[in-house]
Motif scaffolding. Structure first.
Motif, PDB file in Angstrom:
ATOM      1  N   SER A  18       0.856  -1.196   0.000  1.00 40.16           N
ATOM      2  CA  SER A  18       0.000   0.000   0.000  1.00 40.16           C
ATOM      3  C   SER A  18       0.890   1.242   0.000  1.00 40.16           C
ATOM      4  CB  SER A  18      -0.885  -0.020   1.252  1.00 40.16           C
ATOM      5  OG  SER A  18      -1.281   1.281   1.596  1.00 40.16           O
ATOM      6  N   THR A  19       0.675   2.123  -0.952  1.00 39.90           N
ATOM      7  CA  THR A  19       1.494   3.349  -0.996  1.00 39.90           C
ATOM      8  C   THR A  19       1.197   4.222   0.228  1.00 39.90           C
ATOM      9  OG1 THR A  19      -0.160   4.427  -2.400  1.00 39.90           O
ATOM     10  CG2 THR A  19       1.724   3.405  -3.518  1.00 39.90           C
ATOM     11  N   ASN A  20      -0.043   4.177   0.744  1.00 42.54           N
ATOM     12  CA  ASN A  20      -0.342   4.954   1.959  1.00 42.54           C
ATOM     13  C   ASN A  20       0.469   4.419   3.137  1.00 42.54           C
ATOM     14  OD1 ASN A  20      -2.353   6.523   0.676  1.00 42.54           O
ATOM     15  ND2 ASN A  20      -3.540   6.577   2.559  1.00 42.54           N
ATOM     16  N   GLN A  43       0.253  -2.247  -6.793  1.00 40.62           N
ATOM     17  CA  GLN A  43      -0.104  -2.200  -5.374  1.00 40.62           C
ATOM     18  C   GLN A  43      -0.889  -3.479  -5.047  1.00 40.62           C
ATOM     19  OE1 GLN A  43      -1.463   1.411  -2.802  1.00 40.62           O
ATOM     20  NE2 GLN A  43      -3.274   0.585  -3.789  1.00 40.62           N
ATOM     21  N   GLY A  46      -3.962  -2.690  -1.472  1.00 43.42           N
ATOM     22  CA  GLY A  46      -4.431  -1.312  -1.346  1.00 43.42           C
ATOM     23  C   GLY A  46      -5.536  -1.211  -0.311  1.00 43.42           C
ATOM     24  N   ARG A  47      -5.492  -0.157   0.441  1.00 49.01           N
ATOM     25  CA  ARG A  47      -6.509   0.035   1.489  1.00 49.01           C
ATOM     26  C   ARG A  47      -7.521   1.089   1.052  1.00 49.01           C
ATOM     27  NH1 ARG A  47      -4.694   2.395   5.771  1.00 49.01           N
ATOM     28  NH2 ARG A  47      -2.572   2.934   5.145  1.00 49.01           N
ATOM     29  N   GLY A  48      -8.793   0.836   1.392  1.00 51.52           N
ATOM     30  CA  GLY A  48      -9.844   1.800   1.099  1.00 51.52           C
ATOM     31  C   GLY A  48     -10.471   2.303   2.381  1.00 51.52           C
ATOM     32  N   GLN A  49     -11.496   3.123   2.238  1.00 49.61           N
ATOM     33  CA  GLN A  49     -12.203   3.618   3.416  1.00 49.61           C
ATOM     34  C   GLN A  49     -13.039   2.502   4.022  1.00 49.61           C
ATOM     35  OE1 GLN A  49     -13.976   7.541   3.073  1.00 49.61           O
ATOM     36  NE2 GLN A  49     -13.047   7.722   1.057  1.00 49.61           N
ATOM     37  N   TRP A  54      -8.655  -1.869  -1.715  1.00 53.69           N
ATOM     38  CA  TRP A  54      -8.722  -1.199  -3.014  1.00 53.69           C
ATOM     39  C   TRP A  54      -7.982  -2.093  -4.000  1.00 53.69           C
ATOM     40  CZ3 TRP A  54     -11.409   2.595  -5.184  1.00 53.69           C
ATOM     41  CH2 TRP A  54     -10.986   3.084  -6.419  1.00 53.69           C
ATOM     42  N   PHE A  64      -1.350   5.926  -5.987  1.00 59.05           N
ATOM     43  CA  PHE A  64      -0.239   6.681  -5.398  1.00 59.05           C
ATOM     44  C   PHE A  64      -0.695   7.428  -4.149  1.00 59.05           C
ATOM     45  CE2 PHE A  64      -1.236  11.128  -6.491  1.00 59.05           C
ATOM     46  CZ  PHE A  64      -2.221  10.957  -7.457  1.00 59.05           C
ATOM     47  N   ASP A 113     -15.770   9.976  -2.937  1.00 58.82           N
ATOM     48  CA  ASP A 113     -15.604   9.054  -4.072  1.00 58.82           C
ATOM     49  C   ASP A 113     -15.924   9.788  -5.370  1.00 58.82           C
ATOM     50  OD1 ASP A 113     -15.044   6.892  -2.479  1.00 58.82           O
ATOM     51  OD2 ASP A 113     -17.070   6.078  -2.531  1.00 58.82           O
ATOM     52  N   LYS A 120     -18.065   4.132 -10.054  1.00 59.69           N
ATOM     53  CA  LYS A 120     -16.933   4.773  -9.378  1.00 59.69           C
ATOM     54  C   LYS A 120     -15.687   4.728 -10.260  1.00 59.69           C
ATOM     55  CE  LYS A 120     -14.471   4.393  -4.948  1.00 59.69           C
ATOM     56  NZ  LYS A 120     -14.656   4.058  -3.526  1.00 59.69           N
ATOM     57  N   GLY A 123     -11.087   6.662  -5.909  1.00 56.08           N
ATOM     58  CA  GLY A 123     -11.336   6.729  -4.469  1.00 56.08           C
ATOM     59  C   GLY A 123     -10.155   7.402  -3.783  1.00 56.08           C
ATOM     60  N   ILE A 124     -10.423   7.964  -2.625  1.00 55.02           N
ATOM     61  CA  ILE A 124      -9.392   8.711  -1.887  1.00 55.02           C
ATOM     62  C   ILE A 124      -9.370   8.215  -0.447  1.00 55.02           C
ATOM     63  CG2 ILE A 124      -8.551  11.021  -1.271  1.00 55.02           C
ATOM     64  CD1 ILE A 124     -10.494  12.229  -3.265  1.00 55.02           C
ATOM     65  N   ILE A 142      -4.591   8.042  -3.492  1.00 55.80           N
ATOM     66  CA  ILE A 142      -5.542   8.143  -4.611  1.00 55.80           C
ATOM     67  C   ILE A 142      -5.451   6.888  -5.486  1.00 55.80           C
ATOM     68  CG2 ILE A 142      -6.143   9.447  -6.715  1.00 55.80           C
ATOM     69  CD1 ILE A 142      -5.133  11.957  -5.274  1.00 55.80           C
ATOM     70  N   GLY A 143      -6.592   6.301  -5.731  1.00 60.44           N
ATOM     71  CA  GLY A 143      -6.683   5.200  -6.687  1.00 60.44           C
ATOM     72  C   GLY A 143      -7.602   5.664  -7.794  1.00 60.44           C
TER      73      GLY A 143
HETATM   74  C1  BTN Z   1     -11.808   4.208  -1.207  1.00 59.63           C
HETATM   75  O1  BTN Z   1     -12.456   4.458  -2.213  1.00 59.63           O
HETATM   76  O2  BTN Z   1     -12.273   3.512  -0.296  1.00 59.63           O
HETATM   77  C2  BTN Z   1     -10.427   4.777  -1.077  1.00 59.63           C
HETATM   78  C3  BTN Z   1      -9.452   4.032  -1.968  1.00 59.63           C
HETATM   79  C4  BTN Z   1      -8.057   4.591  -1.894  1.00 59.63           C
HETATM   80  C5  BTN Z   1      -7.082   3.748  -2.667  1.00 59.63           C
HETATM   81  C6  BTN Z   1      -5.719   4.374  -2.769  1.00 59.63           C
HETATM   82  S1  BTN Z   1      -4.700   3.546  -3.937  1.00 59.63           S
HETATM   83  C7  BTN Z   1      -3.295   4.402  -3.372  1.00 59.63           C
HETATM   84  C8  BTN Z   1      -3.426   4.558  -1.870  1.00 59.63           C
HETATM   85  N1  BTN Z   1      -2.836   3.436  -1.162  1.00 59.63           N
HETATM   86  C9  BTN Z   1      -3.746   2.711  -0.506  1.00 59.63           C
HETATM   87  O3  BTN Z   1      -3.519   1.680   0.154  1.00 59.63           O
HETATM   88  N2  BTN Z   1      -4.967   3.228  -0.706  1.00 59.63           N
HETATM   89  C10 BTN Z   1      -4.913   4.449  -1.493  1.00 59.63           C
END
Ligand code: BTN
Length: 257
Positions: A18-20, A43, A46-49, A54, A64, A113, A120, A123-124, A142-143
């Motif tokens: 995960s870039t975050n 990635q 990836g993590r989302g809300q 993600w 990124f 979103d 969609k 996502g952020i 941001i994805g």
């Molecule tokens: C969402 O819609 O729930 C948020 C998604 C965010 C995804 C981006 S991809 C780059 C960055 N690294 C992560 O792990 N998540 C965000």
């Protein structure tokens, strides 16, 4: 990169969970210049809300994280940053789709979103770090779906720039252009003249002033109409009885029709 500071420094990783997470770990160890980007084309976790994942096909999309230092805002103004980032992405998507013959409406589904029509596209995930009341930094993840072709029959209601516009796009060119649009909005935020940000956000808000079904955290259904988002980012929903109710992110979600 045709920007003043956003994306002038890019940490590019072949692959990362995960870039975050990477950016947050880095910032715990050492300072990063504002505008630094952690970027990968692969990635894996990836993590989302709301603790979601993600998922993004390798080499197909933008994934990124951007490091910002909004020390000019107070903790109670966190939602302004969220609005600003969503607007930057909306501006970029609008530019990319400007030649699409019958474009669907670009909107921001609360809280941040990015939607085109009812699908969609981005996502952020913003993770803010404070020391006492002082805003130290934010990792804005941001994805954005660029070239992935989502299957119509898939349960994912996702779309991409290629799916909408027909053309394969360069991921790096998209990153540069998106950085430019985000920087314009962020520089505007820095002036603290926030009326345009608030107005543009409300104008793009998905299903604003339309009746829609929601589910509350106690699982009960609500037939309501979004009328506003308050300064703390809470959704203001009018019920059929004409009462205004306010919900934070954990308290309500849309039910897709
Ligand atoms: C969402 O819609 O729930 C948020 C998604 C965010 C995804 C981006 S991809 C780059 C960055 N690294 C992560 O792990 N998540 C965000």
């Amino acid at each position: 990169m045709n920007t003043l500071f956003i994306g002038r420094k890019i940490i590019e990783l072949d692959t990362t969970p995960s870039t975050n997470s990477y950016a947050n770990e880095l910032l715990k160890e050492k300072d990063c210049v504002e505008g630094t980007i952690v970027f990968t084309q692969n990635q894996t976790q990836g993590r989302g809300q709301r603790n979601t994942y993600w998922q993004s096909e390798a080499m197909a999309n933008l994934t990124f994280s951007l490091v910002l230092k909004p020390s000019f805002l107070s903790a109670s103004q966190q939602f302004l940053l969220s609005k600003t980032m969503a607007l930057g992405i909306a501006d970029f998507v609008a530019e990319e789709l400007k030649h699409t013959p019958t474009p669907d409406k670009i909107s921001i589904k609360w809280p941040n979103d990015l939607y085109v029509g009812n699908k969609k596209i981005a996502g952020i995930l913003i993770e803010n770090t404070f020391r006492a009341e002082q805003w130290l930094y934010s990792v804005v993840g941001i994805g954005l779906n660029v070239n992935q072709l989502f299957d119509e029959t898939s349960t994912l209601s996702a779309t991409s720039l290629k799916k909408l516009g027909g053309e394969e796009l360069s991921i790096k060119d998209c990153l540069s252009s998106l950085c430019k649009f985000i920087e314009i909005r962020y520089l505007h935020l820095k002036t603290l003249n926030t009326s345009k940000i608030n107005e543009d956000y409300l104008n793009l808000l998905y299903k604003r002033n339309e009746w829609a079904m929601f589910k509350k955290s106690d699982e009960s259904l609500l037939d309501g109409m979004i009328t506003n988002v308050d300064s703390l980012g809470r959704l203001v929903v009018k019920t059929k009885a004409g009462i205004l109710d306010t919900f934070d992110f954990k308290e309500i979600r849309f039910i897709e029709s």
